[in-house]
Design a protein around this motif. Sequence first.
Motif, PDB file in Angstrom:
ATOM      1  N   SER A   1       0.832  -1.208   0.000  1.00 41.68           N
ATOM      2  CA  SER A   1       0.000   0.000   0.000  1.00 41.68           C
ATOM      3  C   SER A   1       0.860   1.249   0.000  1.00 41.68           C
ATOM      4  O   SER A   1       0.569   2.226  -0.703  1.00 41.68           O
TER       5      SER A   1
ATOM      6  N   GLN B   1       1.021   4.386  -2.596  1.00 48.05           N
ATOM      7  CA  GLN B   1       0.847   5.779  -2.172  1.00 48.05           C
ATOM      8  C   GLN B   1       1.970   6.665  -2.689  1.00 48.05           C
ATOM      9  O   GLN B   1       1.732   7.797  -3.123  1.00 48.05           O
TER      10      GLN B   1
ATOM     11  N   GLN C   1       1.567   7.209  -6.441  1.00 49.98           N
ATOM     12  CA  GLN C   1       0.504   8.186  -6.683  1.00 49.98           C
ATOM     13  C   GLN C   1       0.964   9.602  -6.350  1.00 49.98           C
ATOM     14  O   GLN C   1       0.625  10.560  -7.055  1.00 49.98           O
TER      15      GLN C   1
ATOM     16  N   SER D   1       8.572   4.773   1.088  1.00 54.74           N
ATOM     17  CA  SER D   1       7.634   3.650   1.169  1.00 54.74           C
ATOM     18  C   SER D   1       7.835   2.864   2.455  1.00 54.74           C
ATOM     19  O   SER D   1       6.868   2.492   3.131  1.00 54.74           O
TER      20      SER D   1
ATOM     21  N   ALA E   1      -0.311   9.265   6.421  1.00 51.47           N
ATOM     22  CA  ALA E   1      -0.190   9.467   4.978  1.00 51.47           C
ATOM     23  C   ALA E   1      -1.097  10.580   4.478  1.00 51.47           C
ATOM     24  O   ALA E   1      -0.884  11.129   3.392  1.00 51.47           O
TER      25      ALA E   1
END
Length: 209
Positions: free
Chosen positions: A104, A108, A111, A131, A146
Amino acid sequence: MRIGELSRRTGVSVPTIKYYVREGLLPSGELSSPNQASYGDRHERRLRLIRALLDIGGLSVAAIREVLAAVDDPDRSVHKVLGEAARRMTPRYAEGGDDASLASARDQVRQLIARRGWQVDACNPAATALSETLAALDRVGHGEFAEVLDDYADAADRVADADLAYVARKAGLDDLVEGVVIGTVLGDAMLASLRRLAQTHRSSTMYEG
């Protein structure tokens, strides 16, 4: 100047200077006699850069050799040289496991890079480190952190502009690389201190009184 004077000017011992020459980090001096070599300002500048990469940047001799090879490559752009120096200084964190949190977090970060239009590869060591940090936050129950990622990225953009504006004032490529080393390592420490000062101030206005 002789090697003894070079040592006095830089604070680097004569045996260490000779070691750097043997390892190909520092060019040999110009022979003035069979047993005497002369060193100039270029040697002093390079020697100071080596020490900055080693003492402040924390790089290994092998990593320094690669950075200096980039500096000396006439076909390597300034962007690539600075990228090589920054890449070598990015910490490598031990992975906490290839789990859902890390998967995940990687998504993130991808993106974030796309959203901000950053011309950065998602495999960049700094992206990998980010990450890992996000994944660690999620594992300890703070995955919501986040949500402020873009706020941090806004601040990082401003800091990067300030960093590069400072580095752009440097004349030579050695100066540019040294500026990145100093700015990245000591700049990180300065930024962390400023953040704590600001946190203390903000918390006093929000939670006291």
